[in-house]
Design an enzyme around this catalytic site. Structure first.
Site, PDB file in Angstrom:
ATOM      1  CE  LYS A  83      74.030  55.373   9.015  1.00  0.00           C
ATOM      2  NZ  LYS A  83      72.557  55.260   8.884  1.00  0.00           N
ATOM      3  CG  HIS A 100      81.047  33.090  19.564  1.00  0.00           C
ATOM      4  ND1 HIS A 100      80.454  33.251  18.333  1.00  0.00           N
ATOM      5  CD2 HIS A 100      81.966  34.081  19.668  1.00  0.00           C
ATOM      6  CE1 HIS A 100      80.977  34.306  17.729  1.00  0.00           C
ATOM      7  NE2 HIS A 100      81.900  34.822  18.509  1.00  0.00           N
ATOM      8  CD  GLU A 152      67.222  34.171  16.942  1.00  0.00           C
ATOM      9  OE1 GLU A 152      68.389  34.577  16.813  1.00  0.00           O
ATOM     10  OE2 GLU A 152      66.261  34.944  17.164  1.00  0.00           O
ATOM     11  CG  MET A 156      74.890  43.983  17.257  1.00  0.00           C
ATOM     12  SD  MET A 156      73.750  45.043  16.331  1.00  0.00           S
ATOM     13  CE  MET A 156      73.928  46.569  17.254  1.00  0.00           C
TER      14      MET A 156
END
Length: 332
Positions: free
Chosen positions: A225, A44, A306, A173
């Site tokens: 989900k 991105h 991270e 996410m």
């Protein structure tokens, strides 16, 4: 290949100025693209930049537009982005949510008529760095089949939740197993996906990123989900912003623009003192990371931790850019 932060930002700035973007706008936009890439989110950042320029050239993005506040209800505000540059607008909206949270304990900004915000995690991180919980999400054009379908009718609608722990804990996410940007990253690297990411042309689960990019049968996160969560996130963003839904963006626009976004900031320190906050967060993190490992070679990770290491590595050793992506940018 490796490039420095300055080389990367300079390349972005050159391309933006060649499109007659104002100097201050070009500098701020180039800075955000470069920071995203330096943080290790290549999908991105640098990889997305040619697509951003394509939309700019097509008139989907209006670079000199100024977002306008439409409605103010105390802790909640509604804004119209006027199709301004997506990452700059999103940064401004989270700043505004933080200001509202400083006054009310919580701030919510609902934005309509927006453009792609690039790395959504930037805005959650922005809040967490200042000691706030940051929550944001966006809808998109229909790029994912709802569970049980073959045809794209829902968005990947990324959701970000950032917590002001040390280091910052953040979930960023997409509602799909992998974003299309991460499919591209793996394809360019010649890698299979680590787990199934979509369906092949025969309806079988596949780890081949190129197949999924082509047929658009990307797999919702958690199967039904993720499909359901994508739908309700779209509904909330649409209603609170009085903006376009995934259906409207897909059916009425020629490309992905005019989307709806939500930015929420919560001032934790109005609810809990700093020492107690830090102790509780540390206990949560220690409890998780001291669990017995299933595989001694695979560490137990907390989401977002991270990024500190990725940023340090890129500053020390240079930023990795795919040769073909760099060539595209040089040709713009």
């Amino acid at each position: 290949m490796k490039v420095t932060f300055e080389e990367l930002k300079g390349a972005f700035y050159r391309v933006l100025r060649s499109r007659n973007i104002a100097e201050d706008t070009a500098d701020a936009c180039a800075e955000m693209f470069a920071r995203t890439t330096e943080s290790g989110v290549y999908s991105h950042g640098v990889n997305r930049f040619p697509r951003f320029i394509q939309q700019l050239d097509n008139g989907d993005i209006i670079p000199d537009a100024k977002p306008q506040r439409v409605t103010s209800l105390g802790a909640i505000e509604q804004w119209d982005a006027q199709r301004a540059i997506g990452n700059l607008t999103a940064k401004k909206m989270m700043d505004r949510a933080i200001e509202l949270a400083s006054d009310h304990g919580i701030g919510l900004v609902a934005l309509r008529n927006a453009n792609h915000w690039m790395r959504g995690g930037s805005y959650g991180w922005q809040a967490a760095e200042k000691g706030y919980i940051g929550i944001c999400w966006t809808n998109s054009i229909a790029v994912m089949p709802p569970w049980g379908a073959k045809e794209c009718r829902i968005g990947t609608n990324p959701l970000i939740v950032a917590i002001p722990s040390t280091p910052i804990t953040m979930v960023d996410m997409s509602m799909s197993m992998f974003s299309y940007g991460m499919l591209e990253v793996n394809r360019l690297a010649g890698r299979e996906l680590p787990v199934d990411g979509g369906f092949d042309d025969n309806g079988q689960l596949t780890k081949e990123p190129g197949v999924i990019e082509k047929n658009r049968r990307i797999l919702p996160m958690g199967y039904w989900k993720g499909s359901g969560l994508s739908i309700v996130l779209d509904m909330i963003a649409t209603l609170l912003s009085n903006g376009s839904s995934v259906a409207e963006v897909t059916q009425e626009n020629s490309d992905e623009y005019g989307v709806s976004q939500i930015f929420i900031a919560i001032e934790v320190d109005k609810l809990i003192d700093g020492a107690t906050r830090d102790a509780k967060l540390q206990r949560i993190m220690d409890f998780i990371t001291t669990a017995e490992r299933a595989d001694d070679n695979v560490a137990i990770r907390l989401p977002g931790h991270e990024f500190t290491k990725l940023l340090d590595d890129n500053r020390r050793h240079g930023i990795t850019v795919d040769d073909s992506v760099w060539a595209k940018i040089q040709a713009l």
